[in-house]
Design an enzyme around this catalytic site. Structure first.
Site, PDB file in Angstrom:
ATOM      1  N   ARG A  12       0.850  -1.204   0.000  1.00  0.00           N
ATOM      2  CA  ARG A  12       0.000   0.000   0.000  1.00  0.00           C
ATOM      3  C   ARG A  12       0.879   1.244   0.000  1.00  0.00           C
ATOM      4  O   ARG A  12       2.042   1.202   0.396  1.00  0.00           O
ATOM      5  CB  ARG A  12      -0.880   0.030   1.261  1.00  0.00           C
ATOM      6  CG  ARG A  12      -1.934  -1.046   1.259  1.00  0.00           C
ATOM      7  CD  ARG A  12      -2.996  -0.780   2.307  1.00  0.00           C
ATOM      8  NE  ARG A  12      -2.468  -0.849   3.664  1.00  0.00           N
ATOM      9  CZ  ARG A  12      -2.864  -0.047   4.663  1.00  0.00           C
ATOM     10  NH1 ARG A  12      -3.760   0.891   4.447  1.00  0.00           N
ATOM     11  NH2 ARG A  12      -2.343  -0.190   5.862  1.00  0.00           N
ATOM     12  N   GLY A  84       5.696   1.625   7.928  1.00  0.00           N
ATOM     13  CA  GLY A  84       5.626   2.651   8.970  1.00  0.00           C
ATOM     14  C   GLY A  84       4.193   3.028   9.272  1.00  0.00           C
ATOM     15  O   GLY A  84       3.303   2.839   8.441  1.00  0.00           O
ATOM     16  N   ASP A  88      -0.579  10.145  15.500  1.00  0.00           N
ATOM     17  CA  ASP A  88      -0.323  11.550  15.796  1.00  0.00           C
ATOM     18  C   ASP A  88      -1.090  12.037  17.016  1.00  0.00           C
ATOM     19  O   ASP A  88      -2.216  11.618  17.280  1.00  0.00           O
ATOM     20  CB  ASP A  88      -0.718  12.424  14.590  1.00  0.00           C
ATOM     21  CG  ASP A  88       0.199  12.243  13.392  1.00  0.00           C
ATOM     22  OD1 ASP A  88       1.169  11.467  13.481  1.00  0.00           O
ATOM     23  OD2 ASP A  88      -0.063  12.903  12.360  1.00  0.00           O
ATOM     24  N   GLY A 143       2.790  17.406  16.823  1.00  0.00           N
ATOM     25  CA  GLY A 143       1.840  16.296  16.746  1.00  0.00           C
ATOM     26  C   GLY A 143       2.504  14.971  16.442  1.00  0.00           C
ATOM     27  O   GLY A 143       1.835  13.947  16.323  1.00  0.00           O
ATOM     28  N   TYR A 147       6.752   9.892  16.014  1.00  0.00           N
ATOM     29  CA  TYR A 147       7.128   9.618  14.618  1.00  0.00           C
ATOM     30  C   TYR A 147       8.443  10.332  14.267  1.00  0.00           C
ATOM     31  O   TYR A 147       9.325   9.755  13.628  1.00  0.00           O
ATOM     32  CB  TYR A 147       5.979  10.098  13.732  1.00  0.00           C
ATOM     33  CG  TYR A 147       6.073   9.789  12.261  1.00  0.00           C
ATOM     34  CD1 TYR A 147       5.605   8.576  11.752  1.00  0.00           C
ATOM     35  CD2 TYR A 147       6.555  10.736  11.357  1.00  0.00           C
ATOM     36  CE1 TYR A 147       5.632   8.315  10.385  1.00  0.00           C
ATOM     37  CE2 TYR A 147       6.586  10.485   9.997  1.00  0.00           C
ATOM     38  CZ  TYR A 147       6.127   9.271   9.510  1.00  0.00           C
ATOM     39  OH  TYR A 147       6.159   9.024   8.156  1.00  0.00           O
ATOM     40  N   LYS A 151      11.782   8.462  13.034  1.00  0.00           N
ATOM     41  CA  LYS A 151      12.283   8.747  11.679  1.00  0.00           C
ATOM     42  C   LYS A 151      13.651   9.420  11.710  1.00  0.00           C
ATOM     43  O   LYS A 151      14.424   9.317  10.759  1.00  0.00           O
ATOM     44  CB  LYS A 151      11.263   9.579  10.902  1.00  0.00           C
ATOM     45  CG  LYS A 151       9.968   8.814  10.578  1.00  0.00           C
ATOM     46  CD  LYS A 151      10.226   7.633   9.645  1.00  0.00           C
ATOM     47  CE  LYS A 151       8.959   7.023   9.099  1.00  0.00           C
ATOM     48  NZ  LYS A 151       9.220   5.852   8.243  1.00  0.00           N
TER      49      LYS A 151
HETATM   50  N1  CAA Z   1       1.565  22.145  11.188  1.00  0.00           N
HETATM   51  C1  CAA Z   1       1.284  23.316  11.769  1.00  0.00           C
HETATM   52  N2  CAA Z   1       0.314  23.486  12.669  1.00  0.00           N
HETATM   53  C2  CAA Z   1      -0.401  22.407  13.007  1.00  0.00           C
HETATM   54  C3  CAA Z   1      -0.136  21.128  12.478  1.00  0.00           C
HETATM   55  C4  CAA Z   1       0.867  21.025  11.509  1.00  0.00           C
HETATM   56  N3  CAA Z   1       1.145  19.872  10.900  1.00  0.00           N
HETATM   57  N4  CAA Z   1      -0.996  20.259  13.035  1.00  0.00           N
HETATM   58  C5  CAA Z   1      -1.752  20.958  13.903  1.00  0.00           C
HETATM   59  N5  CAA Z   1      -1.404  22.251  13.877  1.00  0.00           N
HETATM   60  C6  CAA Z   1      -2.014  23.316  14.648  1.00  0.00           C
HETATM   61  C7  CAA Z   1      -3.530  23.389  14.436  1.00  0.00           C
HETATM   62  O1  CAA Z   1      -3.868  24.103  13.246  1.00  0.00           O
HETATM   63  C8  CAA Z   1      -3.964  24.106  15.682  1.00  0.00           C
HETATM   64  O2  CAA Z   1      -3.655  25.482  15.550  1.00  0.00           O
HETATM   65  P1  CAA Z   1      -4.673  26.590  16.109  1.00  0.00           P
HETATM   66  O3  CAA Z   1      -4.779  26.298  17.578  1.00  0.00           O
HETATM   67  O4  CAA Z   1      -3.997  27.863  15.751  1.00  0.00           O
HETATM   68  O5  CAA Z   1      -5.946  26.341  15.362  1.00  0.00           O
HETATM   69  C9  CAA Z   1      -3.029  23.523  16.753  1.00  0.00           C
HETATM   70  O6  CAA Z   1      -1.889  23.014  16.030  1.00  0.00           O
HETATM   71  C10 CAA Z   1      -3.651  22.391  17.533  1.00  0.00           C
HETATM   72  O7  CAA Z   1      -4.191  21.465  16.600  1.00  0.00           O
HETATM   73  P2  CAA Z   1      -5.566  20.710  16.835  1.00  0.00           P
HETATM   74  O8  CAA Z   1      -6.649  21.644  17.293  1.00  0.00           O
HETATM   75  O9  CAA Z   1      -5.820  19.878  15.598  1.00  0.00           O
HETATM   76  O10 CAA Z   1      -5.201  19.816  18.105  1.00  0.00           O
HETATM   77  P3  CAA Z   1      -5.545  18.334  18.354  1.00  0.00           P
HETATM   78  O11 CAA Z   1      -4.944  17.980  19.683  1.00  0.00           O
HETATM   79  O12 CAA Z   1      -6.993  18.068  18.111  1.00  0.00           O
HETATM   80  O13 CAA Z   1      -4.753  17.525  17.191  1.00  0.00           O
HETATM   81  C11 CAA Z   1      -2.842  16.912  15.909  1.00  0.00           C
HETATM   82  C12 CAA Z   1      -3.392  17.793  17.018  1.00  0.00           C
HETATM   83  C13 CAA Z   1      -3.002  15.444  16.270  1.00  0.00           C
HETATM   84  C14 CAA Z   1      -1.372  17.259  15.812  1.00  0.00           C
HETATM   85  C15 CAA Z   1      -3.605  17.132  14.583  1.00  0.00           C
HETATM   86  O14 CAA Z   1      -3.737  18.522  14.329  1.00  0.00           O
HETATM   87  C16 CAA Z   1      -2.867  16.541  13.441  1.00  0.00           C
HETATM   88  O15 CAA Z   1      -3.031  15.349  13.157  1.00  0.00           O
HETATM   89  N6  CAA Z   1      -2.030  17.316  12.753  1.00  0.00           N
HETATM   90  C17 CAA Z   1      -1.205  16.851  11.665  1.00  0.00           C
HETATM   91  C18 CAA Z   1       0.167  16.405  12.134  1.00  0.00           C
HETATM   92  C19 CAA Z   1       0.985  16.048  10.929  1.00  0.00           C
HETATM   93  O16 CAA Z   1       1.444  16.916  10.211  1.00  0.00           O
HETATM   94  N7  CAA Z   1       1.193  14.735  10.692  1.00  0.00           N
HETATM   95  C20 CAA Z   1       1.876  14.302   9.536  1.00  0.00           C
HETATM   96  C21 CAA Z   1       1.192  13.075   9.044  1.00  0.00           C
HETATM   97  S1  CAA Z   1       1.785  12.618   7.423  1.00  0.00           S
HETATM   98  C22 CAA Z   1       3.167  11.759   7.724  1.00  0.00           C
HETATM   99  O17 CAA Z   1       3.567  11.507   8.820  1.00  0.00           O
HETATM  100  C23 CAA Z   1       3.933  11.302   6.520  1.00  0.00           C
HETATM  101  C24 CAA Z   1       5.254  11.956   6.472  1.00  0.00           C
HETATM  102  O18 CAA Z   1       6.254  11.300   6.733  1.00  0.00           O
HETATM  103  C25 CAA Z   1       5.380  13.351   6.021  1.00  0.00           C
END
Ligand code: CAA
Length: 241
Positions: A12, A84, A88, A143, A147, A151
Site C-alpha cells: 500500500r 511505517g 499523531d 503532533g 514519529y 524517523k
Molecule cells: N503544522 C502546523 N500546525 C499544526 C499542524 C501542523 N502539521 N498540526 C496541527 N497544527 C495546529 C492546528 O492548526 C492548531 O492550531 P490553532 O490552535 O492555531 O488552530 C493547533 O496546532 C492544535 O491542533 P488541533 O486543534 O488539531 O489539536 P488536536 O490535539 O486536536 O490535534 C494533531 C493535534 C493530532 C497534531 C492534529 O492537528 C494533526 O493530526 N495534525 C497533523 C500532524 C501532521 O502533520 N502529521 C503528519 C502526518 S503525514 C506523515 O507523517 C507522513 C510523512 O512522513 C510526512
C-alpha cells in the site's frame, strides 16, 4: 538471475509504488504487509507480486517471514525498510501506547528486518539497504514527537550501518519523503493540510508515491555502489537539509 528485493509495507501507499517500480525494472519482488489482507490480496492479484504477512516489529515473525521469502525466491539482496505507521497527537496528550506503537513499527523494525539479511549480504559482497524516513524526522513536526523520534533514529541507524558494511559492497541509504498523497497524509485533518502544510511546499503540491519509487530504483542499482550513508530528501523543497 534477477536480484530479489524485499519491500516492507510493500502493498500500500509508497511501498506499493516501490514494489511495482522494482518489479518493472526487472527485480524479483516480495512485498511484506502487516494486517490488511484485503489490500494485500488485491495488490497481489493486480501485480502478480507475492505477498508475505508478518509484523515488522516482531523479531521472530520477521526472521520466519524472511527465511520463507529466501527459500522461495533466493537471498534478499535489496531490502527496502519502508513499513511505517503514524499515531499523531500532541505530546502532552500522547499515551505510551501511541509512543511505543510508532517506535516499534518504525524504528525496532530496522533491527528486526535488517538483522536476518545482513550476514548474507556481507558474505556475498553485495547488498542495498534503503530506508524510508521522513521530512518529519529531519525537521521535527508538531503532533509527531513519536514519529519524528523514530524517523530521525533511522537516519542514525543508516549512518552506522553504512560504515560497518562499506567494505563489503553493502550500501545503506535513506530517502526522506515529504508529504506524499497517500492514505497516511490524507489522514491529516483537511484544514491542517490546506492551511498549514500545503503552503509550505514550494513545488506547490503533494508528492506522488512514484516519485519516491524512482529514488529507490536509483539507490538500488548495481551502479550506485559509491553512494552510502546518505539521505536523499524528496519533499518538493519543503525542507532543505
Ligand atoms: N503544522 C502546523 N500546525 C499544526 C499542524 C501542523 N502539521 N498540526 C496541527 N497544527 C495546529 C492546528 O492548526 C492548531 O492550531 P490553532 O490552535 O492555531 O488552530 C493547533 O496546532 C492544535 O491542533 P488541533 O486543534 O488539531 O489539536 P488536536 O490535539 O486536536 O490535534 C494533531 C493535534 C493530532 C497534531 C492534529 O492537528 C494533526 O493530526 N495534525 C497533523 C500532524 C501532521 O502533520 N502529521 C503528519 C502526518 S503525514 C506523515 O507523517 C507522513 C510523512 O512522513 C510526512
Amino acid at each position: 538471475m534477477a536480484r530479489v528485493a524485499l519491500v516492507t509495507g510493500g502493498t500500500r501507499g509508497i511501498g506499493e509504488a516501490i514494489s511495482i517500480a522494482l518489479m518493472r525494472a526487472g527485480y524479483k519482488v516480495a512485498a511484506n504487509y502487516g494486517g490488511n489482507d484485503e489490500a494485500a490480496n488485491k495488490f497481489k492479484d493486480e501485480t502478480g507480486i507475492p505477498v508475505y504477512k508478518f509484523d515488522v516489529s516482531d523479531p521472530a515473525g520477521c526472521e520466519a517471514g524472511i527465511r520463507a521469502i529466501e527459500s522461495e525466491h533466493g537471498p534478499v539482496e535489496i531490502l527496502v525498510n519502508n513499513a511505517g505507521i503514524t499515531r499523531d497527537g500532541m505530546f502532552h496528550k500522547m499515551t505510551f501506547d501511541q509512543w511505543s506503537a510508532v517506535i516499534r513499527t518504525n524504528l525496532d523494525s530496522m533491527f528486526t528486518c535488517t538483522r536476518p539479511v545482513i550476514d548474507g549480504m556481507r558474505s556475498r559482497n553485495f547488498g542495498r539497504i534503503i530506508i524510508i524516513s521522513s521530512i518529519n524526522g529531519q525537521k521535527g513536526q508538531m503532533g509527531q514527537a513519536n514519529y519524528s523520534a523514530a524517523k530521525a533514529g533511522v537516519i542514525g541507524f543508516a549512518k552506522a550501518l553504512a560504515q560497518e558494511n562499506a567494505n563489503k559492497g553493502v550500501t545503506v541509504n535513506v530517502i526522506a519523503p515529504g508529504y506524499i498523497g497517500t492514505e497516511m497524509v490524507r489522514a491529516v485533518p483537511e484544514e491542517v493540510l490546506k492551511s498549514k502544510i500545503l503552503p509550505l511546499i514550494p513545488v506547490g503540491r503533494l508528492g506522488e508515491a512514484e516519485e519516491i519509487a524512482r529514488s529507490v530504483l536509483f539507490l538500488a542499482g548495481d551502479d550506485a555502489g559509491f553512494i552510502t550513508g546518505s539521505t536523499l530528501s524528496v519533499n518538493g523543497g519543503q525542507y532543505m537539509a
